[in-house]
Design an enzyme around this catalytic site. Structure first.
Site, PDB file in Angstrom:
ATOM      1  N   LYS A 201       0.847  -1.195   0.000  1.00 41.44           N
ATOM      2  CA  LYS A 201       0.000   0.000   0.000  1.00 41.44           C
ATOM      3  C   LYS A 201       0.882   1.245   0.000  1.00 41.44           C
ATOM      4  O   LYS A 201       1.495   1.599   0.996  1.00 41.44           O
ATOM      5  CB  LYS A 201      -0.932   0.058   1.212  1.00 41.44           C
ATOM      6  CG  LYS A 201      -2.017   1.123   1.004  1.00 41.44           C
ATOM      7  CD  LYS A 201      -2.682   1.599   2.264  1.00 41.44           C
ATOM      8  CE  LYS A 201      -1.913   2.657   2.987  1.00 41.44           C
ATOM      9  NZ  LYS A 201      -1.710   3.919   2.220  1.00 41.44           N
ATOM     10  N   GLY A 254       7.163   4.992   8.145  1.00 42.16           N
ATOM     11  CA  GLY A 254       6.308   6.167   8.294  1.00 42.16           C
ATOM     12  C   GLY A 254       6.496   6.782   9.657  1.00 42.16           C
ATOM     13  O   GLY A 254       7.573   6.686  10.258  1.00 42.16           O
ATOM     14  N   SER A 255       5.431   7.422  10.149  1.00 38.90           N
ATOM     15  CA  SER A 255       5.541   8.157  11.408  1.00 38.90           C
ATOM     16  C   SER A 255       5.619   7.208  12.597  1.00 38.90           C
ATOM     17  O   SER A 255       5.098   6.094  12.563  1.00 38.90           O
ATOM     18  CB  SER A 255       4.338   9.081  11.566  1.00 38.90           C
ATOM     19  OG  SER A 255       3.154   8.318  11.662  1.00 38.90           O
ATOM     20  N   THR A 256       6.245   7.670  13.658  1.00 41.13           N
ATOM     21  CA  THR A 256       6.336   6.879  14.882  1.00 41.13           C
ATOM     22  C   THR A 256       4.943   6.612  15.441  1.00 41.13           C
ATOM     23  O   THR A 256       4.653   5.513  15.917  1.00 41.13           O
ATOM     24  CB  THR A 256       7.229   7.609  15.901  1.00 41.13           C
ATOM     25  OG1 THR A 256       8.557   7.627  15.364  1.00 41.13           O
ATOM     26  CG2 THR A 256       7.261   6.912  17.250  1.00 41.13           C
ATOM     27  N   GLU A 257       4.074   7.601  15.327  1.00 44.96           N
ATOM     28  CA  GLU A 257       2.709   7.463  15.844  1.00 44.96           C
ATOM     29  C   GLU A 257       1.974   6.300  15.158  1.00 44.96           C
ATOM     30  O   GLU A 257       1.435   5.406  15.813  1.00 44.96           O
ATOM     31  CB  GLU A 257       1.983   8.778  15.578  1.00 44.96           C
ATOM     32  CG  GLU A 257       0.633   8.899  16.180  1.00 44.96           C
ATOM     33  CD  GLU A 257      -0.088  10.156  15.653  1.00 44.96           C
ATOM     34  OE1 GLU A 257       0.503  10.909  14.843  1.00 44.96           O
ATOM     35  OE2 GLU A 257      -1.250  10.349  16.049  1.00 44.96           O
ATOM     36  N   GLY A 259       3.337   3.974  13.376  1.00 38.50           N
ATOM     37  CA  GLY A 259       4.135   2.768  13.606  1.00 38.50           C
ATOM     38  C   GLY A 259       3.762   2.071  14.904  1.00 38.50           C
ATOM     39  O   GLY A 259       3.653   0.836  14.953  1.00 38.50           O
ATOM     40  N   GLU A 276      10.169   1.156  10.418  1.00 36.25           N
ATOM     41  CA  GLU A 276      11.173   2.210  10.173  1.00 36.25           C
ATOM     42  C   GLU A 276      10.468   3.532  10.406  1.00 36.25           C
ATOM     43  O   GLU A 276       9.629   3.935   9.601  1.00 36.25           O
ATOM     44  CB  GLU A 276      11.654   2.162   8.720  1.00 36.25           C
ATOM     45  CG  GLU A 276      12.428   0.931   8.350  1.00 36.25           C
ATOM     46  CD  GLU A 276      13.771   0.853   9.031  1.00 36.25           C
ATOM     47  OE1 GLU A 276      14.235   1.879   9.575  1.00 36.25           O
ATOM     48  OE2 GLU A 276      14.346  -0.239   9.029  1.00 36.25           O
ATOM     49  N   CYS A 310      13.685  10.666   6.704  1.00 41.08           N
ATOM     50  CA  CYS A 310      13.587  10.192   8.085  1.00 41.08           C
ATOM     51  C   CYS A 310      14.884  10.426   8.843  1.00 41.08           C
ATOM     52  O   CYS A 310      14.869  10.655  10.038  1.00 41.08           O
ATOM     53  CB  CYS A 310      13.161   8.741   8.132  1.00 41.08           C
ATOM     54  SG  CYS A 310      14.121   7.672   7.076  1.00 41.08           S
ATOM     55  N   GLU A 407       9.931  15.608  15.411  1.00 42.24           N
ATOM     56  CA  GLU A 407      10.267  15.519  13.995  1.00 42.24           C
ATOM     57  C   GLU A 407       9.428  16.533  13.219  1.00 42.24           C
ATOM     58  O   GLU A 407       8.202  16.477  13.246  1.00 42.24           O
ATOM     59  CB  GLU A 407       9.975  14.105  13.484  1.00 42.24           C
ATOM     60  CG  GLU A 407      10.340  13.921  12.030  1.00 42.24           C
ATOM     61  CD  GLU A 407      10.170  12.487  11.540  1.00 42.24           C
ATOM     62  OE1 GLU A 407       9.052  11.948  11.656  1.00 42.24           O
ATOM     63  OE2 GLU A 407      11.136  11.913  11.041  1.00 42.24           O
TER      64      GLU A 407
HETATM   65  P1  NAI Z   1       1.864   8.128   8.332  1.00 37.77           P
HETATM   66  O1  NAI Z   1       2.873   7.345   9.112  1.00 37.77           O
HETATM   67  O2  NAI Z   1       0.532   8.288   8.957  1.00 37.77           O
HETATM   68  O3  NAI Z   1       1.686   7.470   6.882  1.00 37.77           O
HETATM   69  C1  NAI Z   1       2.594   6.540   6.330  1.00 37.77           C
HETATM   70  C2  NAI Z   1       1.832   5.401   5.685  1.00 37.77           C
HETATM   71  O4  NAI Z   1       1.037   4.757   6.671  1.00 37.77           O
HETATM   72  C3  NAI Z   1       0.869   5.833   4.587  1.00 37.77           C
HETATM   73  O5  NAI Z   1       0.884   4.843   3.579  1.00 37.77           O
HETATM   74  C4  NAI Z   1      -0.460   5.847   5.293  1.00 37.77           C
HETATM   75  O6  NAI Z   1      -1.563   5.654   4.436  1.00 37.77           O
HETATM   76  C5  NAI Z   1      -0.310   4.677   6.233  1.00 37.77           C
HETATM   77  N1  NAI Z   1      -1.201   4.715   7.400  1.00 37.77           N
HETATM   78  C6  NAI Z   1      -1.650   5.808   8.064  1.00 37.77           C
HETATM   79  N2  NAI Z   1      -2.444   5.437   9.087  1.00 37.77           N
HETATM   80  C7  NAI Z   1      -2.503   4.084   9.069  1.00 37.77           C
HETATM   81  C8  NAI Z   1      -3.163   3.107   9.869  1.00 37.77           C
HETATM   82  N3  NAI Z   1      -3.932   3.454  10.902  1.00 37.77           N
HETATM   83  N4  NAI Z   1      -2.993   1.809   9.567  1.00 37.77           N
HETATM   84  C9  NAI Z   1      -2.201   1.438   8.548  1.00 37.77           C
HETATM   85  N5  NAI Z   1      -1.572   2.307   7.754  1.00 37.77           N
HETATM   86  C10 NAI Z   1      -1.705   3.617   8.007  1.00 37.77           C
HETATM   87  O7  NAI Z   1       2.536   9.543   8.015  1.00 37.77           O
HETATM   88  P2  NAI Z   1       1.812  10.905   7.537  1.00 37.77           P
HETATM   89  O8  NAI Z   1       0.532  11.077   8.288  1.00 37.77           O
HETATM   90  O9  NAI Z   1       1.778  10.919   6.057  1.00 37.77           O
HETATM   91  O10 NAI Z   1       2.877  11.988   7.995  1.00 37.77           O
HETATM   92  C11 NAI Z   1       2.885  12.497   9.324  1.00 37.77           C
HETATM   93  C12 NAI Z   1       4.296  12.650   9.850  1.00 37.77           C
HETATM   94  O11 NAI Z   1       4.929  11.406   9.895  1.00 37.77           O
HETATM   95  C13 NAI Z   1       5.229  13.511   9.010  1.00 37.77           C
HETATM   96  O12 NAI Z   1       5.105  14.869   9.306  1.00 37.77           O
HETATM   97  C14 NAI Z   1       6.572  12.986   9.419  1.00 37.77           C
HETATM   98  O13 NAI Z   1       6.990  13.600  10.619  1.00 37.77           O
HETATM   99  C15 NAI Z   1       6.314  11.523   9.685  1.00 37.77           C
HETATM  100  N6  NAI Z   1       6.730  10.685   8.552  1.00 37.77           N
HETATM  101  C16 NAI Z   1       7.898   9.988   8.642  1.00 37.77           C
HETATM  102  C17 NAI Z   1       8.350   9.238   7.589  1.00 37.77           C
HETATM  103  C18 NAI Z   1       9.623   8.490   7.670  1.00 37.77           C
HETATM  104  O14 NAI Z   1      10.195   8.120   6.649  1.00 37.77           O
HETATM  105  N7  NAI Z   1      10.111   8.185   8.860  1.00 37.77           N
HETATM  106  C19 NAI Z   1       7.629   9.180   6.324  1.00 37.77           C
HETATM  107  C20 NAI Z   1       6.364   9.898   6.332  1.00 37.77           C
HETATM  108  C21 NAI Z   1       5.970  10.620   7.412  1.00 37.77           C
HETATM  109 MG    MG Z   2      -0.916   9.864   9.258  1.00 38.56          MG
END
Ligand code: NAI
Ligand code: MG
Length: 503
Positions: A201, A254-257, A259, A276, A310, A407
């Site tokens: 996804k 993705g985000s720690t939250e 994750g 990650e 990240c 972050e």
């Molecule tokens: P996110 O972590 O919510 O999204 C990343 C992925 O997770 C997307 O594919 C999203 O559709 C999916 N996702 C979201 N909620 C989910 C759930 N409940 N169950 C399963 N999958 C889910 O990140 P978001 O909201 O786009 O960005 C927010 C913050 O996260 C950013 O400002 C940044 O600080 C951080 N982030 C960190 C990344 C990294 O590489 N460490 C990459 C993207 C965001």
């Molecule tokens: Mg999100």
């Protein structure tokens, strides 16, 4: 340069892909719309225009994808391939990606906002090399044999004992929008090398190159169901995917939250999980180094990919006697950095990925101001169309401030002076994160004193954000669990089975 004027400059495959406008997703080798017929708008963050529509997958689509992956793994054609067959398919995929590197990079640029040239040189090139690295791992999977010494068996009893490494099963790969193609490949390549089937996804903001990758996977000849790609958002598609009983392993970036949420879901059924997550990586400049070189390195560490990395070097620590000089140099670099869209060769930095990120990053800059930060460069949105933020350098911050602890994921650097190595080691480790850190110095003794003290998955010396297909990458502390890249990555997609045969 007007964006609609440059479409004819795109590679033919990129033009053809974008002409389709309404895309389908890949389930069981077929290109399908969402069961409920809903779609998602895909925006170009440089001008906020809609460039495509993709299916907005729901639970029924996710279920169909997991079932297809299950069939492919549980006795389907994918499960019958030998390691060398998987290797050959992966090598073919890498070749196809190389052939279409420019087209994929251009679509990545329009979808994410990053430079097309950089996407080709970094995101796509790294993806190709990693697929090739993992193709090699497919035929290098091996167990061990041991001469048994079972304490409670009679000394005369003989056993043949060995281990088998077996694919963990169906993998759910959930990836973010900052390196859309590369993150997808960082999950797919080791999973496929191991013999797992996958439901991928992509992020809702940037689904396009995953779909292009799906086309290349089919062209390469991967059997139906080996890789399924569902486009959708987190709650609608991500959550049913991670919660699906047919998924054996979740690999998330993705985000720690999010994750942590996914980690909890995985634990409910003890699904395997690799996370990650975020970072707040320190850049530590020691006073023996060339200040201009350190400043250029620090600017690159935070402004590469517009700070949406990240392991971005978002906290700059400079030894006190060099602080003013280095920070002034970083601010000067920031001030003269031309902003523009990703196909503009003159642009050095593009827009953030979305309105949400624009608001978030500007909100952090405001919070810094409120807490007393001094803005040495940038400090606000650039223009009023597209999600551009000026490269920003903040000083006069302290360690309790949100801009230092959290972050930001944008082009915002906080800079602080320090006096000695003990102090900077303590400060460098003083966030919940532990993804990366860089040290800028030519004094080997001091460098080696510092390396073991930094609680981070990667330490760079006189460089930052370097990745290699063969070097493991991942986080200490709340930056995650497990490693992508390197030999370690494929281990996360393999189980170990011990076999005892009484001879
Ligand atoms: P996110 O972590 O919510 O999204 C990343 C992925 O997770 C997307 O594919 C999203 O559709 C999916 N996702 C979201 N909620 C989910 C759930 N409940 N169950 C399963 N999958 C889910 O990140 P978001 O909201 O786009 O960005 C927010 C913050 O996260 C950013 O400002 C940044 O600080 C951080 N982030 C960190 C990344 C990294 O590489 N460490 C990459 C993207 C965001
Ligand atoms: Mg999100």
């Amino acid at each position: 340069m007007n964006l609609s004027d440059i479409h004819h400059l795109l590679a033919p495959r990129a033009q053809e892909f974008l002409r389709r406008d309404t895309h389908r997703m890949l389930i069981d080798g077929r290109w399908v719309a969402a069961a409920e017929g809903r779609t998602l708008d895909v925006l170009n963050p440089a001008n906020e225009q809609c460039i495509a529509h993709v299916p907005l997958a729901g639970a029924a689509d996710v279920d169909a994808a997991v079932q297809a992956a299950r069939r492919a793994f549980d006795g389907g054609p994918w499960s019958r391939l030998r390691p060398a067959d998987r290797q050959r398919l992966l090598l073919r995929l890498a070749d196809l990606l190389q052939t279409h590197a420019q087209a994929v990079a251009q679509v990545e640029s329009l979808d994410n906002g990053k430079s097309a040239a950089i996407a080709e040189a970094v995101d796509v090139a790294m993806s190709i090399d990693y697929i090739r690295f993992m193709a090699g791992q497919a035929t290098a999977i091996a167990g061990i044999t041991r001469d048994a010494s079972i304490p409670f068996a009679p000394p005369s009893a003989q056993f043949v004992t060995f281990t088998r490494r077996e694919a963990v099963g169906v993998v759910a790969a959930i990836v973010p929008w900052n390196f859309p193609l590369l993150m997808a490949v960082m999950k797919l390549a080791p999973a496929l090398a191991a013999g797992c089937s996958v439901v991928l996804k992509p992020a809702e903001q940037t689904p396009l190159t995953a779909l292009m990758l799906g086309e290349l996977l089919m062209e390469a000849g991967f059997p139906d169901g080996a890789v399924n790609i569902v486009t959708g958002d987190g709650p609608g598609a991500g959550a049913p995917l991670t919660g699906h009983a047919g998924v054996d392993k979740i690999s998330f970036t993705g985000s720690t939250e999010t994750g942590k949420l996914i980690g909890r879901t995985a634990m409910d059924r003890l699904a395997r999980v690799t996370l990650e997550l975020g970072g707040k990586s320190p850049v530590i400049v020691l006073d023996d180094c060339d200040p201009a070189a350190a400043a250029a390195g620090a600017a690159q560490a935070i402004f590469f990919n517009h700070g949406q990395v990240c392991c971005a070097g978002s906290r700059l620590y400079v030894q006190r006697r060099m602080f003013d000089r280095v920070v002034a140099d970083v601010a000067a670099i920031a001030k003269q950095m031309p902003l523009g869209h990703g196909l503009d060769p003159a642009a050095q930095m593009g827009p953030l990925v979305s309105q949400e990120q624009l608001d978030r990053v500007c909100g952090y800059i405001e919070s810094g101001r409120r807490e007393g930060a001094e803005v040495l460069s940038g400090g606000r949105r650039a223009g009023d169309k597209g999600y551009f933020v000026q490269p920003t350098v903040l000083t006069n911050v302290n360690h309790a401030h949100r801009v230092v602890q959290e972050e930001i994921f944008g082009p915002v650097l906080t800079a602080m002076p320090y006096d000695d190595l003990d102090e900077v080691a303590r400060q460098a480790n003083d966030t919940p994160y532990g993804l990366g850190a860089s040290i800028w110095s030519n004094n080997l003794t001091r460098v080696h004193q510092l390396i073991p003290r930094l609680r981070a998955g990667t330490v760079w010396v006189n460089c930052h954000s370097m990745l290699d297909p063969g070097m493991p990458f991942g986080g200490y502390k709340q930056s995650g669990i497990g490693r992508d890249l390197g030999r370690e990555a494929i281990d996360a997609y393999l189980e170990t089975k011990s076999v005892f045969i009484a001879a």
